[in-house]
Design a protein around this motif. Sequence first.
Motif, PDB file in Angstrom:
ATOM      1  N   THR A 125       0.831  -1.204   0.000  1.00  0.00           N
ATOM      2  CA  THR A 125       0.000   0.000   0.000  1.00  0.00           C
ATOM      3  C   THR A 125       0.865   1.255   0.000  1.00  0.00           C
ATOM      4  OG1 THR A 125      -1.780  -1.154   1.165  1.00  0.00           O
ATOM      5  CG2 THR A 125      -1.793   1.249   1.263  1.00  0.00           C
ATOM      6  N   PRO A 145      -7.312  -5.288   7.367  1.00  0.00           N
ATOM      7  CA  PRO A 145      -7.557  -3.907   6.946  1.00  0.00           C
ATOM      8  C   PRO A 145      -7.260  -2.875   8.016  1.00  0.00           C
ATOM      9  CG  PRO A 145      -9.630  -4.999   7.434  1.00  0.00           C
ATOM     10  CD  PRO A 145      -8.569  -6.055   7.521  1.00  0.00           C
ATOM     11  N   SER A 146      -7.380  -3.269   9.285  1.00  0.00           N
ATOM     12  CA  SER A 146      -7.140  -2.339  10.392  1.00  0.00           C
ATOM     13  C   SER A 146      -6.842  -3.150  11.642  1.00  0.00           C
ATOM     14  CB  SER A 146      -8.364  -1.449  10.631  1.00  0.00           C
ATOM     15  OG  SER A 146      -9.443  -2.222  11.143  1.00  0.00           O
ATOM     16  N   LEU A 217      -6.088   0.507   5.998  1.00  0.00           N
ATOM     17  CA  LEU A 217      -5.705   0.304   4.602  1.00  0.00           C
ATOM     18  C   LEU A 217      -6.818   0.629   3.610  1.00  0.00           C
ATOM     19  CD1 LEU A 217      -3.438  -2.879   4.643  1.00  0.00           C
ATOM     20  CD2 LEU A 217      -2.830  -0.483   4.955  1.00  0.00           C
ATOM     21  N   PRO A 218      -8.083   0.245   3.851  1.00  0.00           N
ATOM     22  CA  PRO A 218      -9.113   0.600   2.867  1.00  0.00           C
ATOM     23  C   PRO A 218      -9.214   2.103   2.638  1.00  0.00           C
ATOM     24  CG  PRO A 218      -9.932  -1.112   4.319  1.00  0.00           C
ATOM     25  CD  PRO A 218      -8.622  -0.647   4.903  1.00  0.00           C
ATOM     26  N   VAL A 230      -8.471  -8.822  -3.064  1.00  0.00           N
ATOM     27  CA  VAL A 230      -8.219  -9.279  -1.700  1.00  0.00           C
ATOM     28  C   VAL A 230      -8.564 -10.761  -1.625  1.00  0.00           C
ATOM     29  CG1 VAL A 230      -8.874  -9.060   0.724  1.00  0.00           C
ATOM     30  CG2 VAL A 230      -8.657  -7.009  -0.707  1.00  0.00           C
ATOM     31  N   GLU A 246     -14.345  -5.023   4.406  1.00  0.00           N
ATOM     32  CA  GLU A 246     -14.060  -3.589   4.537  1.00  0.00           C
ATOM     33  C   GLU A 246     -13.333  -3.039   3.317  1.00  0.00           C
ATOM     34  OE1 GLU A 246     -12.138  -2.775   8.274  1.00  0.00           O
ATOM     35  OE2 GLU A 246     -13.519  -4.095   9.370  1.00  0.00           O
ATOM     36  N   TYR A 247     -12.652  -3.925   2.584  1.00  0.00           N
ATOM     37  CA  TYR A 247     -11.939  -3.475   1.391  1.00  0.00           C
ATOM     38  C   TYR A 247     -12.891  -3.104   0.260  1.00  0.00           C
ATOM     39  CZ  TYR A 247      -7.432  -4.940   3.327  1.00  0.00           C
ATOM     40  OH  TYR A 247      -6.296  -5.065   4.094  1.00  0.00           O
TER      41      TYR A 247
END
Length: 290
Positions: A125, A145-146, A217-218, A230, A246-247
């Motif tokens: 990323t 993602p988090s 990240l998203p 993903v 979430e992506y």
Amino acid sequence: MNVSDGSYANDDAGVAEASPVSASSLSLEDGDIHVCQDGPRDAPALLLIHGSASSGRSWAPMVRLLSGSHHVIRIDLLGHGRSAKPADGSYAIPDQARRAAAVLDRLGIEHAVVVAHSSGGTVATALAEQRSELVTALALVNTGPSLAAYLAPDSAATGILQWPPTDEQLRELASTGFSRPGYQVPEELLDDVRSMTHHTFLATMQATRSYLEQRPLPDRLAVLGKPLLVIFGADDRRWRSSAAGEYRAVAGAEVELLPGLGHSPLLEDPPRTAVPLLAYTAKHAVPVER
């Protein structure tokens, strides 16, 4: 022997690999980076990035599946594998991404699909954030993602005070990386942890945490406009697999859940992991201009 013609011990015995077409150490200003290349040099480039306390060897079972149609490039991030492990080096995620870009520049790669496993997705990323023109698309494999999606207790890693860890500590640390009961973690991957220093082990893990704390990240990927795939083992014991959804905040993102696989589908079932990845790269990889 060319990797595309060889075979891997893709079972509980390990991840031993055939000799890559090319393996070298590139000297950067803050340390040497180990690089392996496989597949035709005039094929579309794939950069494979490993996760924490691992190395490019973690991708070995996947290489023979990818190198028939791609120029596959694996790097050992600074502090990992066969790359340098300076005590005074920066292991911040943006600096790791800068080194990855420098490797591609040295190799004359102008465009690459970047594929990353686990915390390597933070480096991928950051690379896309820094060098948008270099990254044509991203594929993240079991990258949380988090921090809200993290399941494994921090104490499993940060609680290791002696160095190198005992075999029992190593296997406990690695156990959440796989879903299959009784799975024997390949010895080569445990050797990757043993080869680290205590400082690089802790510093690289803290770097991932810091990057995710700053912004999920998203959110970072949504503003980049890059194609995103993903892939997530649905039985991941480190990251909540439902969080892969979430992506979808990234426009056009493709999310593929793999039932029965855990945090490391690239090792648990390489052929099954390669199917969505190859379909994706067929759409987004950029041919090399002749």
